[in-house]
Design a protein around this motif. Structure first.
Motif, PDB file in Angstrom:
ATOM      1  N   UNK A 172      -0.341 -24.919  27.621  1.00 50.57           N
ATOM      2  CA  UNK A 172      -1.190 -25.446  28.693  1.00 50.57           C
ATOM      3  C   UNK A 172      -2.482 -24.648  28.821  1.00 50.57           C
ATOM      4  N   UNK A 173      -2.387 -23.336  28.750  1.00 49.76           N
ATOM      5  CA  UNK A 173      -3.579 -22.497  28.876  1.00 49.76           C
ATOM      6  C   UNK A 173      -4.553 -22.760  27.738  1.00 49.76           C
ATOM      7  N   UNK A 174      -4.043 -23.007  26.549  1.00 47.08           N
ATOM      8  CA  UNK A 174      -4.919 -23.333  25.418  1.00 47.08           C
ATOM      9  C   UNK A 174      -5.703 -24.609  25.681  1.00 47.08           C
ATOM     10  N   UNK A 175      -5.173 -25.463  26.525  1.00 50.41           N
ATOM     11  CA  UNK A 175      -5.833 -26.715  26.877  1.00 50.41           C
ATOM     12  C   UNK A 175      -6.495 -26.628  28.252  1.00 50.41           C
ATOM     13  N   UNK A 176      -6.704 -25.406  28.705  1.00 51.43           N
ATOM     14  CA  UNK A 176      -7.436 -25.120  29.942  1.00 51.43           C
ATOM     15  C   UNK A 176      -6.772 -25.727  31.174  1.00 51.43           C
ATOM     16  N   UNK A 177      -5.441 -25.665  31.215  1.00 42.34           N
ATOM     17  CA  UNK A 177      -4.689 -26.141  32.372  1.00 42.34           C
ATOM     18  C   UNK A 177      -4.029 -24.948  33.061  1.00 42.34           C
ATOM     19  N   UNK A 178      -4.258 -24.813  34.358  1.00 43.70           N
ATOM     20  CA  UNK A 178      -3.673 -23.721  35.135  1.00 43.70           C
ATOM     21  C   UNK A 178      -2.312 -24.145  35.677  1.00 43.70           C
ATOM     22  N   UNK A 179      -1.278 -23.348  35.407  1.00 47.21           N
ATOM     23  CA  UNK A 179       0.075 -23.645  35.880  1.00 47.21           C
ATOM     24  C   UNK A 179       0.340 -22.843  37.159  1.00 47.21           C
ATOM     25  N   UNK A 180       0.834 -23.530  38.183  1.00 43.52           N
ATOM     26  CA  UNK A 180       1.176 -22.921  39.471  1.00 43.52           C
ATOM     27  C   UNK A 180       2.644 -23.217  39.749  1.00 43.52           C
ATOM     28  N   UNK A 181       3.415 -22.181  40.124  1.00 39.61           N
ATOM     29  CA  UNK A 181       4.856 -22.380  40.291  1.00 39.61           C
ATOM     30  C   UNK A 181       5.414 -21.462  41.372  1.00 39.61           C
ATOM     31  N   UNK A 182       6.542 -21.838  41.990  1.00 37.65           N
ATOM     32  CA  UNK A 182       7.183 -20.979  42.994  1.00 37.65           C
ATOM     33  C   UNK A 182       7.794 -19.749  42.349  1.00 37.65           C
ATOM     34  N   UNK A 183       7.692 -18.612  43.043  1.00 37.73           N
ATOM     35  CA  UNK A 183       8.234 -17.363  42.522  1.00 37.73           C
ATOM     36  C   UNK A 183       9.755 -17.348  42.533  1.00 37.73           C
ATOM     37  N   UNK A 184      10.364 -18.198  43.351  1.00 31.13           N
ATOM     38  CA  UNK A 184      11.830 -18.262  43.458  1.00 31.13           C
ATOM     39  C   UNK A 184      12.216 -19.636  43.952  1.00 31.13           C
ATOM     40  N   UNK A 185      13.470 -20.021  43.778  1.00 30.67           N
ATOM     41  CA  UNK A 185      13.905 -21.336  44.280  1.00 30.67           C
ATOM     42  C   UNK A 185      13.832 -21.387  45.798  1.00 30.67           C
ATOM     43  N   UNK A 186      13.694 -22.583  46.330  1.00 33.12           N
ATOM     44  CA  UNK A 186      13.767 -22.767  47.777  1.00 33.12           C
ATOM     45  C   UNK A 186      15.199 -22.495  48.247  1.00 33.12           C
ATOM     46  N   UNK A 187      15.303 -21.941  49.433  1.00 34.28           N
ATOM     47  CA  UNK A 187      16.624 -21.676  50.017  1.00 34.28           C
ATOM     48  C   UNK A 187      17.008 -22.865  50.874  1.00 34.28           C
ATOM     49  N   UNK A 188      18.016 -23.598  50.468  1.00 35.00           N
ATOM     50  CA  UNK A 188      18.418 -24.791  51.198  1.00 35.00           C
ATOM     51  C   UNK A 188      19.928 -24.960  51.087  1.00 35.00           C
ATOM     52  N   UNK A 189      20.658 -24.867  52.186  1.00 29.59           N
ATOM     53  CA  UNK A 189      22.118 -24.967  52.128  1.00 29.59           C
ATOM     54  C   UNK A 189      22.608 -26.246  51.464  1.00 29.59           C
ATOM     55  N   UNK A 190      21.892 -27.369  51.701  1.00 28.38           N
ATOM     56  CA  UNK A 190      22.378 -28.624  51.148  1.00 28.38           C
ATOM     57  C   UNK A 190      22.255 -28.689  49.638  1.00 28.38           C
ATOM     58  N   UNK A 191      21.511 -27.713  49.054  1.00 29.42           N
ATOM     59  CA  UNK A 191      21.322 -27.716  47.616  1.00 29.42           C
ATOM     60  C   UNK A 191      22.262 -26.738  46.906  1.00 29.42           C
ATOM     61  N   UNK A 192      23.260 -26.228  47.588  1.00 27.03           N
ATOM     62  CA  UNK A 192      24.053 -25.135  47.044  1.00 27.03           C
ATOM     63  C   UNK A 192      24.720 -25.477  45.720  1.00 27.03           C
TER      64      UNK A 192
END
Length: 376
Positions: A172-192
């Motif tokens: 992606x960087x070679x194609x000049x695209x900036x990647x943005x992502x969460x540092x950790x998963x969301x905390x959600x009980x229903x997703x356990x």
């Protein structure tokens, strides 16, 4: 359809919570029946009023790698392109994130995206119910880069397929695209059951890749959730708790919290910066956002500072400046005439004051001496 002027997480009226994953036998998310009328806290926290005077994201394509994006959502209508079946969003998380990034203003609500003139590319990074893998995310990142996205938002954090994700980010960087992502998963009980709520501190990908802008969340009070793990030092903190956005189908709104939603805020900010200064590369955009951030334990996104930084671009409206012409210019030398007049006036004033001071000394002495010459 009902309306409510408030939408804090503790509001007794409440908005339906956005989900990041559904159980295998669970039905798809239903449209919200509640419209949030008031402006969310994030608009003032991010100083969007002033920021929009400089940029609204026009001309920038933002990829949303998530559960899909509902093209029929009114606030996104006409600005969402989809790869494959990504125009369908059973879970709702991708549509919610896309709304945080690029929802257009709508009558009767103060909820609007950070980059309301940006376009959205929906790329599915999960299955229909939100389950994902590092390989799926890596493939989606590559697809987004191939489709011309300048900002790639990844709504998930993974612990597998690290090499594939690292290589996808480099692609992606070679194609000049900036990647943005969460540092950790969301905390959600229903997703356990999905593994998405694992609070263990560990490196998550793609956020752990150095070229990725990794993001954590904070809420209206400025604090971060106590349960949020810190596996490494994230690049930025951004509004991500008790945030409000659109969902699949209808005009209604949902509420949500988590680092994935803070990452959507940063993706929207990156779109504004790239629209404001199209000459910035993906790496330079990330650098601008990081170095203009407000100092804190984790630097906090300061959108207006990023847009108004010295050396910031003039955007498409000032086309024609290229190369050295685009650098900051000093004003032309002013005419010397006003300066000369000012000096003459100043000199005259000083002379007058000296005469008055001399008179105050000489006149009393002259009176005491009856105006006789000294020594006579």
């Amino acid at each position: 359809m009902t309306t409510t002027p408030v939408f804090a997480a503790t509001d007794p009226v409440g908005l339906p919570p956005v989900r990041s994953i559904l159980q295998k036998d669970e039905e798809c998310a239903k449209p919200s029946k509640t419209v949030a009328e008031a402006k969310p806290w994030t608009r003032s926290a991010m100083d969007l009023g002033r920021s929009w005077r400089l940029s609204q994201g026009a001309g920038v394509l933002v990829a949303v790698v998530d559960t899909g994006v509902d093209q029929s959502a009114p606030a996104l209508a006409g600005r969402v392109d989809a790869v494959g079946d990504a125009a369908k969003d059973c879970v709702g998380h991708g549509s919610f994130a896309a709304g945080l990034i690029a929802a257009a203003p709508r009558p009767g609500t103060g909820v609007v995206g950070i980059a309301p003139q940006a376009r959205v590319l929906a790329v599915r990074g999960t299955d229909a119910k939100g389950y994902t893998s590092g390989g799926s995310l890596a493939g989606a990142i590559r697809t987004a880069a191939d489709r011309g996205a300048k900002v790639i938002y990844v709504g998930r954090a993974s612990v597998d397929e690290r090499r594939a994700l690292t290589e996808a980010v480099a692609y992606a960087m070679e194609r000049d695209a900036l990647v943005v992502a969460p540092a950790a998963p969301d905390i959600a009980p229903e997703d356990s059951e999905s593994g998405q709520s694992d609070p263990t501190a560990r490196p998550y990908f793609p956020a752990f890749v150095p070229q990725v802008l990794s993001v954590v969340d904070y809420g209206p009070g400025g604090g971060r959730p106590e349960s949020a793990p810190d596996a490494f030092a994230p690049d930025l903190a951004a509004p991500g708790d008790s945030v409000v956005s659109v969902g699949p189908g209808g005009e209604g709104h949902f509420i949500g919290s988590g680092s994935s939603l803070a990452a959507a805020s940063v993706a929207g900010a990156a779109a504004l910066v790239r629209a404001h200064d199209p000459k910035l590369t993906a790496a330079q955009t990330a650098d601008r956002l990081e170095h203009s951030a407000y100092p804190s334990d984790v630097p906090r996104l300061d959108l207006y500072a990023a847009l108004s930084a010295v050396g910031g671009g003039s955007g498409p409206a000032a086309a024609g400046e290229t190369g050295e012409d685009a650098r900051v210019r000093l004003p032309e030398s002013a005419s010397p005439a006003p300066r000369n007049r000012a000096l003459v006036i100043a000199a005259g004033s000083i002379g007058f004051l000296l005469l008055v001071a001399a008179a105050m000394v000489v006149v009393p002495r002259g009176r005491r001496r009856s105006w006789r010459v000294a020594g006579r």
